[in-house]
Design a protein around this motif. Structure first.
Motif, PDB file in Angstrom:
ATOM      1  N   ARG A 190       6.207  -9.594  -8.928  1.00 11.29           N
ATOM      2  CA  ARG A 190       6.876  -9.122  -7.708  1.00 11.29           C
ATOM      3  C   ARG A 190       5.932  -8.337  -6.806  1.00 11.29           C
ATOM      4  O   ARG A 190       6.053  -8.396  -5.581  1.00 11.29           O
ATOM      5  N   ALA A 191       4.996  -7.599  -7.394  1.00 12.31           N
ATOM      6  CA  ALA A 191       4.036  -6.878  -6.566  1.00 12.31           C
ATOM      7  C   ALA A 191       3.191  -7.848  -5.752  1.00 12.31           C
ATOM      8  O   ALA A 191       2.853  -7.577  -4.589  1.00 12.31           O
ATOM      9  N   LEU A 192       2.874  -8.991  -6.332  1.00 19.72           N
ATOM     10  CA  LEU A 192       2.072  -9.985  -5.619  1.00 19.72           C
ATOM     11  C   LEU A 192       2.896 -10.782  -4.624  1.00 19.72           C
ATOM     12  O   LEU A 192       2.374 -11.268  -3.609  1.00 19.72           O
ATOM     13  N   VAL A 193       4.202 -10.923  -4.877  1.00 17.29           N
ATOM     14  CA  VAL A 193       5.088 -11.499  -3.864  1.00 17.29           C
ATOM     15  C   VAL A 193       5.059 -10.643  -2.607  1.00 17.29           C
ATOM     16  O   VAL A 193       4.954 -11.145  -1.484  1.00 17.29           O
ATOM     17  N   VAL A 194       5.108  -9.313  -2.791  1.00 14.30           N
ATOM     18  CA  VAL A 194       5.015  -8.408  -1.644  1.00 14.30           C
ATOM     19  C   VAL A 194       3.665  -8.565  -0.953  1.00 14.30           C
ATOM     20  O   VAL A 194       3.583  -8.630   0.280  1.00 14.30           O
ATOM     21  N   ALA A 195       2.583  -8.634  -1.718  1.00 16.70           N
ATOM     22  CA  ALA A 195       1.247  -8.781  -1.128  1.00 16.70           C
ATOM     23  C   ALA A 195       1.145 -10.058  -0.305  1.00 16.70           C
ATOM     24  O   ALA A 195       0.578 -10.056   0.800  1.00 16.70           O
ATOM     25  N   LEU A 196       1.702 -11.157  -0.810  1.00 23.41           N
ATOM     26  CA  LEU A 196       1.629 -12.424  -0.083  1.00 23.41           C
ATOM     27  C   LEU A 196       2.500 -12.397   1.171  1.00 23.41           C
ATOM     28  O   LEU A 196       2.093 -12.882   2.234  1.00 23.41           O
ATOM     29  N   LEU A 197       3.681 -11.818   1.070  1.00 25.50           N
ATOM     30  CA  LEU A 197       4.530 -11.666   2.258  1.00 25.50           C
ATOM     31  C   LEU A 197       3.847 -10.774   3.295  1.00 25.50           C
ATOM     32  O   LEU A 197       3.886 -11.070   4.502  1.00 25.50           O
ATOM     33  N   ASP A 337      -1.624  -3.270  -0.958  1.00 23.96           N
ATOM     34  CA  ASP A 337      -2.272  -3.355   0.354  1.00 23.96           C
ATOM     35  C   ASP A 337      -3.680  -3.917   0.230  1.00 23.96           C
ATOM     36  O   ASP A 337      -4.121  -4.700   1.079  1.00 23.96           O
ATOM     37  N   ALA A 338      -4.406  -3.523  -0.805  1.00 29.87           N
ATOM     38  CA  ALA A 338      -5.777  -3.998  -0.980  1.00 29.87           C
ATOM     39  C   ALA A 338      -5.817  -5.509  -1.195  1.00 29.87           C
ATOM     40  O   ALA A 338      -6.646  -6.211  -0.605  1.00 29.87           O
ATOM     41  N   VAL A 339      -4.921  -6.020  -2.026  1.00 31.84           N
ATOM     42  CA  VAL A 339      -4.870  -7.470  -2.254  1.00 31.84           C
ATOM     43  C   VAL A 339      -4.498  -8.199  -0.963  1.00 31.84           C
ATOM     44  O   VAL A 339      -5.112  -9.216  -0.611  1.00 31.84           O
ATOM     45  N   ALA A 340      -3.511  -7.683  -0.242  1.00 29.08           N
ATOM     46  CA  ALA A 340      -3.095  -8.325   1.011  1.00 29.08           C
ATOM     47  C   ALA A 340      -4.252  -8.370   2.009  1.00 29.08           C
ATOM     48  O   ALA A 340      -4.451  -9.387   2.694  1.00 29.08           O
ATOM     49  N   GLN A 341      -5.019  -7.287   2.121  1.00 34.02           N
ATOM     50  CA  GLN A 341      -6.166  -7.268   3.031  1.00 34.02           C
ATOM     51  C   GLN A 341      -7.175  -8.350   2.674  1.00 34.02           C
ATOM     52  O   GLN A 341      -7.704  -9.032   3.563  1.00 34.02           O
ATOM     53  N   MET A 342      -7.455  -8.502   1.388  1.00 36.38           N
ATOM     54  CA  MET A 342      -8.425  -9.521   0.975  1.00 36.38           C
ATOM     55  C   MET A 342      -7.927 -10.925   1.252  1.00 36.38           C
ATOM     56  O   MET A 342      -8.693 -11.797   1.670  1.00 36.38           O
ATOM     57  N   VAL A 343      -6.643 -11.154   1.056  1.00 34.92           N
ATOM     58  CA  VAL A 343      -6.077 -12.475   1.343  1.00 34.92           C
ATOM     59  C   VAL A 343      -6.199 -12.795   2.834  1.00 34.92           C
ATOM     60  O   VAL A 343      -6.591 -13.906   3.220  1.00 34.92           O
TER      61      VAL A 343
END
Length: 358
Positions: A190-197, A337-343
């Motif tokens: 779920r944390a990664l679902v948030v990052a992808l969204l 936030d860090a994962v989302a930035q990298m994506v």
């Protein structure tokens, strides 16, 4: 990081093959960020953000899975007791004894994952063999059951049968703060679902198109073999899949829950493409996020299943550093936030012919 969204997703039950509650949230949140959106025949939520004109074979699929570790009813006792098998790789100790939600076809019931009384002797063999001063066996699914407080007829009326899914109950799925960290079951995924969204939302807000078409895919049944991800890899355009996952933080990998996003170079299923992993490392370093390279064992993802099956030419894995994966999981409050930035940076600059610099 949208904490309210993360909590809503954590409260939503999403066992493999029955991700409806999570799917509805993903559809609601993704709609404004993509050009097209649909649910495919595998139950995946797919959102297309068109690139600046690149060919179809340069399209990128980025995945985060909707399903969670859960349980499946294997048989029903004459007294209404439910006996279980796991959906995904975990053991009763990962969840702990306590309340569960039984997802009947017509009604959702509360039950209790139980072992039985500690105040027993060897005569209660099933319990005795799990005691350190008894049989000293690890607690397994043959030892536990779900007490429902209902008879067989009542269970039938609720639509509970062999094959019914059972999830950890909502009262055990609330975020807790631990200094600069957040803890809960089912950060995976779920944390990664948030990052992808969040990545999709950021790309739309910036008003800058990615180089290639991007398919944001929220997949089904990852925990039982990467089923939804494999279907998406086979049916969607492109030759690259990038999976977002939790990542183990242990000494054997030299990874830390306080460190930056984890970039995998391999896992138990495949070797990830070096140019893709190198590119992710370069992006993380450029952003000052202290990315952590890792060679993972006992780990699989949508991307590694797809590549190992020959469904994609290239694959990458970007992980959110997570303490106690497949247990009560803990992440740093800034990690999503860090994962989302990298994506976002990866999608804005990734070319089909990109190569690593390491």
């Amino acid at each position: 990081m949208r904490r309210e969204l993360l909590q809503e997703l954590l409260w939503a039950c999403g066992p493999a093959g029955q991700e409806n509650d999570v799917r509805d949230i993903c559809l609601r949140e993704l709609r404004a960020s993509v050009d097209e959106m649909w649910v495919d025949n595998a139950g995946n939520v797919v959102g297309l953000l068109r690139g600046d004109g690149a060919a179809d074979d340069a399209a990128i699929r980025v995945t985060a899975h909707m399903d969670e570790l859960s349980m499946l009813v294997k048989r029903i006792g004459a007294d209404g007791t439910l006996y279980l098998t796991p959906l995904g790789t975990m053991y009763p100790g990962n969840f702990g004894l306590g309340p569960v939600t039984v997802l009947g076809d017509r009604d959702r019931l509360t039950g209790v994952l139980s072992l039985g009384s500690e105040h027993t002797t060897r005569e209660s063999e099933r319990i005795w063999e799990t005691k350190p001063d008894g049989g000293d066996k690890a607690l397994d699914w043959t030892h536990v059951y779900v007490f429902t407080g209902r008879n067989v007829d009542e269970l039938h009326a609720a639509g509970v049968h062999i094959g019914t899914r059972i999830c950890v109950e909502r009262s055990k799925r609330t975020l807790v703060e631990v200094a600069d960290y957040l803890g809960c079951y089912f950060m995976d995924d779920r944390a990664l679902v948030v990052a992808l969204l969040d990545a999709a939302h950021t790309l739309r807000q910036r008003g800058r198109r990615p180089v290639n078409d991007v398919y944001f895919v929220f997949t089904t049944s990852e925990e039982v073999g990467g089923i939804g991800g494999a279907y998406a890899a086979r049916t969607l355009p492109g030759d690259l899949i990038l999976a977002l996952e939790v990542g183990p933080t242990e000494g054997e990998y030299e990874t830390s829950v306080s460190g930056g996003p984890i970039v995998a170079y391999s896992d138990a299923m495949c070797i990830y493409d070096k140019p893709v992993a190198d590119r992710l490392m370069d992006i993380g370093e450029k952003l000052g996020l202290s990315p952590q390279p890792a060679v993972l064992g006992a780990f699989e993802s949508d991307a590694s299943h797809a590549k190992a099956s020959g469904l994609v030419a290239r694959a990458g894995l970007l992980c959110l550093p997570t303490l106690s994966t497949h247990g009560y999981e803990v992440i740093h409050r800034d990690a999503i936030d860090a994962v989302a930035q990298m994506v976002v940076e990866f999608l804005l600059n990734e070319h089909a012919d990109s190569v690593g610099t390491r």
